[in-house]
Design an enzyme around this catalytic site. Structure first.
Site, PDB file in Angstrom:
ATOM      1  N   HIS A 432     -37.254 -55.566 -67.226  1.00 31.26           N
ATOM      2  CA  HIS A 432     -37.719 -55.661 -65.845  1.00 31.26           C
ATOM      3  C   HIS A 432     -36.879 -54.869 -64.853  1.00 31.26           C
ATOM      4  CE1 HIS A 432     -40.960 -58.657 -66.119  1.00 31.26           C
ATOM      5  NE2 HIS A 432     -40.247 -59.233 -67.066  1.00 31.26           N
ATOM      6  N   LYS A 623     -39.179 -59.949 -49.277  1.00 31.30           N
ATOM      7  CA  LYS A 623     -38.752 -59.845 -50.670  1.00 31.30           C
ATOM      8  C   LYS A 623     -37.248 -60.124 -50.723  1.00 31.30           C
ATOM      9  CE  LYS A 623     -40.462 -55.708 -50.975  1.00 31.30           C
ATOM     10  NZ  LYS A 623     -41.200 -55.682 -52.214  1.00 31.30           N
ATOM     11  N   ARG A 624     -36.733 -60.207 -51.940  1.00 35.96           N
ATOM     12  CA  ARG A 624     -35.295 -60.398 -52.116  1.00 35.96           C
ATOM     13  C   ARG A 624     -34.534 -59.324 -51.350  1.00 35.96           C
ATOM     14  NH1 ARG A 624     -32.087 -58.394 -56.496  1.00 35.96           N
ATOM     15  NH2 ARG A 624     -34.014 -57.690 -57.487  1.00 35.96           N
ATOM     16  N   LYS A 629     -34.062 -52.143 -52.161  1.00 36.48           N
ATOM     17  CA  LYS A 629     -35.361 -52.475 -51.558  1.00 36.48           C
ATOM     18  C   LYS A 629     -35.456 -51.965 -50.118  1.00 36.48           C
ATOM     19  CE  LYS A 629     -36.132 -56.414 -54.613  1.00 36.48           C
ATOM     20  NZ  LYS A 629     -37.395 -55.994 -55.263  1.00 36.48           N
ATOM     21  N   THR A 730     -44.644 -56.998 -57.687  1.00 30.62           N
ATOM     22  CA  THR A 730     -45.921 -57.722 -57.672  1.00 30.62           C
ATOM     23  C   THR A 730     -46.291 -58.134 -56.253  1.00 30.62           C
ATOM     24  OG1 THR A 730     -44.753 -59.785 -58.209  1.00 30.62           O
ATOM     25  CG2 THR A 730     -45.779 -58.591 -60.034  1.00 30.62           C
ATOM     26  N   LYS A 734     -50.052 -58.513 -54.323  1.00 30.33           N
ATOM     27  CA  LYS A 734     -50.505 -59.680 -53.557  1.00 30.33           C
ATOM     28  C   LYS A 734     -50.967 -59.268 -52.165  1.00 30.33           C
ATOM     29  CE  LYS A 734     -47.119 -62.290 -56.157  1.00 30.33           C
ATOM     30  NZ  LYS A 734     -45.671 -62.369 -56.255  1.00 30.33           N
TER      31      LYS A 734
END
Length: 890
Positions: A432, A623-624, A629, A730, A734
């Protein structure tokens, strides 16, 4: 399966079961008839009595259960109607909760309704288990250190088709289902995308009638509950079990011993074979806790089996009687720490050791449970891969490979080659991440102390593996060093990703780009050795949770337009694509999305006291929190927007920047990013110049139940990670499923999503993965980008010089100056392209009809990104399992 090894050496093909005193004959329906049992020999006196529970019958071959009387007929529950649910709620209020229905409150009504639903789940689960045995089905065992299921009530009601009946039943008792839902806490079993993906896949396994189980740990406190104090993240314990967990069934009889430490004794047996015994260990118990997962439109119910640590020594009465009250429970407390929290901090040695213990704890108990179940059906260990498929969800469960080898070689006395053949046909591994820090490497010293026998097995696996590498690539010492399971420097350690690849039949990435990176860069050596082992399965999400349940206004509109077939076949959503040209349908679409924005605005008002402008562009980045990111890229743009307003350049469309996410407790930079978000919010939201133009909102404690409010309300979804670093994502799926439009890089699944929705319906910007690699290889200097871009320079200077931290002008100076010295995630390199695409998004948003057409196109194009498609691909290409025909127990 063998109850004891034969007197002669076994191979996988030759191993046969020996009779056991408590063994039962296999049923006649089995594909292979078992040999008749001989009278059991007199047992030798045991050194100590066998433990109670499964361990004492672990080697018995049990008769397969037969579907005689349907479970539903013997269960005391009403029909699946509003009246039936109401009667069951009242029954549980009195009998299970001891609560007077005339005076009870919302929490007890929630618990009673949950028990009524659990009754129905249990009946269907038992029928599903009967079906597995009757059809001798191969089963999938999904091993994941985390799950993120969210709240269970609504999900279970929707999947069982009971939502409307429950709504009516609860209303008849003077409550509302919306009120009742808020009584449930999100289950603290996971942290981010890895856990949520696992939960989506369990939903799809159940819906697709694929026999399966999810195994993990039942954490008492999860990761942490995030609060914000003075702009900073503060971690509180996530006491999600404070009121118990009504969905959980504890299985006291499924109690397994798990061992740590000790030493390895070696001796030669009567046949001259070298044997090993793991002894002198510290032992704790793992107790099974089941949470059932129903499929949608089927009677199939599977379960998460989560392990809770229990001390083998409950209480020391001697210490207690001497007044040493803490010492009396000391061992119990230390033992049970294993299942207290998810991801204990690795900043201290004790935290690192606890994480390794957690991983072994859950795989040891899981394998004992798998073998208990499989022994009921298999006549030899050679059949294990035909009945069992074990999926390793990232590297955390990889020690399962060595544990199965230990059981087969040490306890069952199979020879090494036979045992290894069984292992490598049973396991599969999903990678992952490409981030080096996430590819676990355990210090050899720690591994030797906690799992000494397993380290010996790893050494032998590695020796044989490197012999094979040397044979295939003679003279290539550097390749052997890269491919070794043991890292030699800077500190000797065990590379768990390498072990997972060597010990698995198939290895997959989770997006087309990610899988290419695994094959061409990260694991290139392994791909050149075993090319057929590698494959891709792009991630997916369940439409039941993320559209049917989370977005009732939009899902009702889709049902009205095309019927509910999309819930089980997401590809059918393409049928609404032509309706983007229908003005009346667009009006309804806009109304549904406006309702979702109003719901999020109410939530934000309740959580942070901010009144959101519902007419504004909701620009969402949830998100985290992690540097790759690139929340920092968004924050630079936010600062630039603010400075534009202050300089008299109002944006064409009002905008609300919405952030949410948790930072790992030991991740200093991630916490600084949260602090910057909140300081920007304080400055922007309190400046009269920004009124009606710009707002910034940080919503604390991001979780599944908050995501269900945020995602359906988003207009623009930020998926802006550095290209080549996000395995899949993901969240992007969504948001698009709910009609948001992505602004993002060509990273992870964004590439496949662009291909699905079309270039017009997504805002792509920035460097590609190849260009990122090229920039870094040539030597990237962030100062050059800073010097060349006036707006970027102004935004970064404002952050550095304290424009957003007037009480401490130097608060963000280290962050800003650090970015100029070292920008490994190319934030500054992508800024100008990002800002330009933001301007384009803003211009499109002003044309509401055009924006709505693009929104509809996103939802309509998400069929490929269903977790049902992904699980079917796993079932066909990796697990080799077939759906079962569920016996209807109604």
């Amino acid at each position: 399966m063998p109850s004891k090894p034969a007197s002669k050496s076994k191979s996988a093909a030759a191993s046969k079961p020996k009779s056991a005193a408590a063994a039962e004959p296999k049923p006649a329906a089995a594909p292979k008839a078992a040999p008749k049992s001989k009278p059991a020999p007199k047992a030798k006196p045991a050194a100590k009595p066998a433990p109670a529970g499964p361990a004492s019958t672990l080697r018995c071959v049990s008769a397969r259960p037969q579907p005689e009387t349907p479970v539903r007929e013997v269960a005391s529950m009403g029909p699946d109607t509003a009246d039936g649910l109401r009667a069951d709620i009242l029954r549980h209020l009195v009998s299970s909760l001891g609560s007077d229905p005339a005076y009870t409150g919302a929490r007890n009504i929630y618990r009673a309704l949950a028990l009524a639903v659990r009754d129905r789940l249990a009946a269907r689960w038992l029928e599903s288990q009967r079906t597995y045995y009757t059809q001798r089905a191969k089963r999938v065992y999904y091993l994941s250190l985390e799950y993120l299921p969210g709240r269970f009530l609504l999900s279970n009601l929707f999947n069982l088709g009971l939502y409307d009946a429950a709504e009516e039943a609860v209303a008849s008792l003077g409550a509302s289902l919306a009120e009742i839902e808020e009584m449930e806490w999100d289950a603290g079993l996971g942290n981010g995308g890895l856990g949520r993906l696992a939960s989506c896949y369990l939903d799809s396994l159940a819906t697709l009638d694929i026999p399966g189980y999810g195994y993990g740990i039942r954490y008492d406190y999860g990761i942490f509950y995030q609060v914000v104090e003075n702009g900073r993240q503060v971690e509180r314990s996530d006491n999600w079990m404070r009121f118990g967990n009504v969905w959980e069934l504890t299985r006291e009889l499924h109690l397994y011993e798990v061992r740590f430490g000790g030493r390895v004794e070696t001796w030669t047996d009567e046949r001259g074979r070298l044997r090993n015994r793991w002894t002198g260990t510290e032992n704790i118990m793992a107790m099974a806790c089941d949470i059932m997962v129903p499929g949608y439109g089927t009677d199939h119910v599977i379960n998460m089996r989560l392990w809770s640590a229990r001390s083998s020594r409950e209480f020391d009465l001697t210490h207690f009687n001497m007044g040493e009250y803490v010492a009396a429970v000391h061992d119990k407390v230390l033992s049970e720490n294993i299942s207290k929290v998810l991801y204990p901090s690795e900043e201290v040695a004790q935290g690192r050791e606890l994480r390794l213990r957690q991983q072994y704890f859950f795989v040891s108990a899981t394998l004992q449970d798998i073998l208990r179940r499989t022994r009921k059906e298999a006549s030899s260990f050679a059949e294990l891969p035909d009945l069992v498929a074990i999926q390793l969800n990232d590297t955390h469960p990889t020690v399962a490979i060595t544990e199965l080898m230990r059981i087969l070689v040490d306890e069952e006395e199979l020879d090494w080659d036979a045992a290894w053949d069984i292992c490598t046909r049973t396991f599969a591994y999903t990678n992952h991440t490409v981030l080096p820090e996430a590819l676990e490497v355990w210090p050899e010293e720690l591994f030797a102390r906690v799992l000494p026998r397993h380290l010996q097995i790893i050494f032998e696996i590695n020796r044989r593996h490197l012999d094979r590498v040397a044979e295939r690539f003679p003279g290539d010492g550097e390749r052997r060093a890269r491919m070794s399971i043991i890292r030699e420097a800077p500190v000797r350690g065990v590379r768990m990703a390498n072990l997972a690849i060597v010990g698995s039949r198939r290895v997959n990435g989770v997006s087309a780009l990610h899988s290419d990176i695994l094959k061409e860069r990260l694991f290139r050596d392994f791909h050149e050795l075993d090319g057929d082992k590698f494959t891709n399965v792009t991630n997916g999400i369940t439409p039941r949770r993320w559209l049917l349940q989370a977005n009732r206004p939009l899902s009702r509109l889709v049902d009205e337009a095309m019927g509910p077939a999309w819930v089980r076949d997401l590809g059918r959503l393409i049928e609404i694509a032509p309706l983007a040209g229908d003005a009346a349908f667009r009006d309804k679409w806009q109304a549904a999305r406006r309702a979702n924005k109003a719901r999020l605005a109410a939530y934000a008002l309740r959580k942070v006291g901010l009144v959101l402008d519902e007419d504004a562009l909701f620009d969402v980045h949830v998100k985290r929190i992690h540097e790759y990111k690139r929340q920092l890229l968004n924050l630079l743009h936010t600062a630039a927007l603010y400075l534009r307003i202050k300089n008299g350049r109002a944006p064409a469309a009002p905008r609300v920047k919405i952030f949410a996410g948790k930072a790992a407790p030991g991740y200093r930079m991630a916490k600084e990013i949260i602090l910057l978000v909140n300081h920007l919010a304080e400055t922007v939201n309190n400046d009269p110049a920004t009124r009606g133009l710009l707002q910034v909102c940080f919503l604390p404690n991001y979780c599944i139940s908050s995501a269900e409010k945020i995602i359906p309300a988003a207009d623009l979804s930020e998926q802006i990670s550095t290209a080549g670093l996000e395995a899949s994502g993901t969240g992007n799926m969504k948001f698009s499923l709910n009609g948001a439009i992505i602004i993002g890089t060509l990273d992870g699944a964004n590439i496949e999503m662009r291909d699905a929705v079309g270039d017009k319906n997504i805002f792509i910007f920035g460097l590609t993965a190849e260009e990122v690699a090229g920039q870094l290889a040539r030597g990237y200097n962030p100062w050059d980008r800073y010097a060349a871009d006036e707006e970027l320079r102004g935004a970064l200077d404002a952050i550095r010089d304290g424009a957003f931290s007037p009480g401490d002008r130097d608060l963000f100076r280290p962050l800003a100056e650090g970015l100029l010295r070292h920008d490994p995630y190319l934030v500054l390199a992508d800024y100008r392209a990002y800002a330009a695409r933001q301007e384009r998004a803003e211009a499109v948003f002003l044309d509401r009809e055009d924006w709505t057409r693009r929104s509809i196109a996103n939802t309509a194009s998400m069929g490929f990104f269903s977790s049902d498609r992904a699980v079917l691909q796993y079932a066909r290409d990796i697990w080799r399992v077939e759906p079962v025909h569920i016996l209807n127990g109604k």
